[in-house]
Design a protein around this motif. Sequence first.
Motif, mmCIF file in Angstrom:
data_model
loop_
_atom_site.group_PDB
_atom_site.id
_atom_site.type_symbol
_atom_site.label_atom_id
_atom_site.label_comp_id
_atom_site.label_asym_id
_atom_site.label_seq_id
_atom_site.Cartn_x
_atom_site.Cartn_y
_atom_site.Cartn_z
ATOM 1 N N ARG A 111 77.582 10.061 -53.848
ATOM 2 C CA ARG A 111 76.487 9.918 -52.895
ATOM 3 C C ARG A 111 76.140 8.441 -52.762
ATOM 4 N NH1 ARG A 111 74.871 13.562 -49.451
ATOM 5 N NH2 ARG A 111 72.661 13.130 -49.718
ATOM 6 N N ASP A 113 73.750 5.901 -50.186
ATOM 7 C CA ASP A 113 72.833 5.729 -49.053
ATOM 8 C C ASP A 113 72.604 7.039 -48.312
ATOM 9 O OD1 ASP A 113 72.635 2.994 -49.627
ATOM 10 O OD2 ASP A 113 74.415 2.555 -48.423
ATOM 11 N N SER A 115 74.494 9.703 -48.031
ATOM 12 C CA SER A 115 75.671 10.438 -47.559
ATOM 13 C C SER A 115 76.678 10.599 -48.683
ATOM 14 C CB SER A 115 76.334 9.692 -46.392
ATOM 15 O OG SER A 115 75.483 9.632 -45.274
ATOM 16 N N THR A 116 77.502 11.625 -48.567
ATOM 17 C CA THR A 116 78.598 11.804 -49.503
ATOM 18 C C THR A 116 79.807 11.098 -48.922
ATOM 19 O OG1 THR A 116 77.717 13.951 -50.151
ATOM 20 C CG2 THR A 116 79.979 13.472 -50.784
ATOM 21 N N THR A 117 80.201 10.001 -49.536
ATOM 22 C CA THR A 117 81.246 9.157 -48.966
ATOM 23 C C THR A 117 82.623 9.423 -49.555
ATOM 24 O OG1 THR A 117 80.676 7.421 -50.558
ATOM 25 C CG2 THR A 117 79.616 7.331 -48.391
ATOM 26 N N ASP A 135 81.691 11.943 -45.380
ATOM 27 C CA ASP A 135 80.815 13.073 -45.081
ATOM 28 C C ASP A 135 80.670 13.194 -43.561
ATOM 29 O OD1 ASP A 135 78.889 14.980 -44.927
ATOM 30 O OD2 ASP A 135 77.455 13.993 -46.238
ATOM 31 N N ASN A 137 82.655 11.875 -41.404
ATOM 32 C CA ASN A 137 83.217 10.715 -40.717
ATOM 33 C C ASN A 137 84.689 10.482 -41.033
ATOM 34 O OD1 ASN A 137 80.670 9.915 -39.573
ATOM 35 N ND2 ASN A 137 80.060 9.293 -41.633
ATOM 36 N N ALA A 229 80.630 18.244 -48.257
ATOM 37 C CA ALA A 229 81.293 17.075 -47.668
ATOM 38 C C ALA A 229 82.669 17.440 -47.112
ATOM 39 C CB ALA A 229 81.411 15.966 -48.706
ATOM 40 N N ARG A 232 82.112 19.442 -43.827
ATOM 41 C CA ARG A 232 81.678 18.588 -42.726
ATOM 42 C C ARG A 232 82.836 17.744 -42.195
ATOM 43 N NH1 ARG A 232 75.859 16.737 -45.295
ATOM 44 N NH2 ARG A 232 74.559 18.203 -44.114
#
Length: 276
Positions: A111, A113, A115-117, A135, A137, A229, A232
């Motif tokens: 996690r 900021d 979001s799950t990156t 997440d 993107n 994540a 998504r």
Amino acid sequence: MNTSAPSPASDARLAVQAALSGAAVVRAMYGTSLARVDKGAGDFATAADLAAEEAILDVLRRARPGDAVTGEESGRGGTEGAARRWLVDPLCGTLNYAVRTMLAGVNVALRMDGSTTAAATADPFNEEVFWTDGDGNGGSWLRDAEGTDHPLSPSAASRLVDVNLDPPYPNAPGFTAARLLATPGFAERFRPRVVSTTLAVAWVAAGRRAAYVTDGDLRDSVHFAAGIALCRAAGCVVTGLRGEPALSGPDGLVVAADAETHAVLLDLVREVRDQG
């Protein structure tokens, strides 16, 4: 000295490595006599949970010593309010595992900021790992036992909906998953499955399940962060039980392979609430 932040791709590779390290421990200890640690309310951890988490944390600490970590068994570590926090669920499906049922997942998510990156969910027994570098993107893939990556492709064709029936039930008596299964509309459209592990959330992203439904407060959940994540990033529809943004409150989760399936399930959830 290189002070640049790690890239999403390198974080994703680390998530995969960490999840596979935990999965190797889970696989190696399967079927052995395992000590249990009582966690209260009928919940427990096994020696495999603890050993798998330590293996995962070992990988993360070596590669990212400045990152914070929340482990299912060890709790929160690192700087409170850190911009980067790893969420680790070393063995999701402990009860299955303890009674020698090969339905379990190993979840690792970063996690950052809000979001799950990066995220990975490993299946210890099929030697597969589902992973993403963003997440909603980035892309999402299944890495098979030979190390080959295949894009995840959601599909509702199976009509199988996995439902979590485990407590707690924060939305009872208005809504319980068991009552959802009893609605005529559910039986007409879907077939229920209960595997009792969040590995099933990854299966929605992979097209092996049409949807997944659970009650509960899932904010910053080590159990669900990776699977959400993955879904998504694969293009699934992900919300709470009322259609609100997922992880925004104690209102559960509906993950569906497509918008039509999601809309039907939200209507059925609403029907259960109206009858309650």
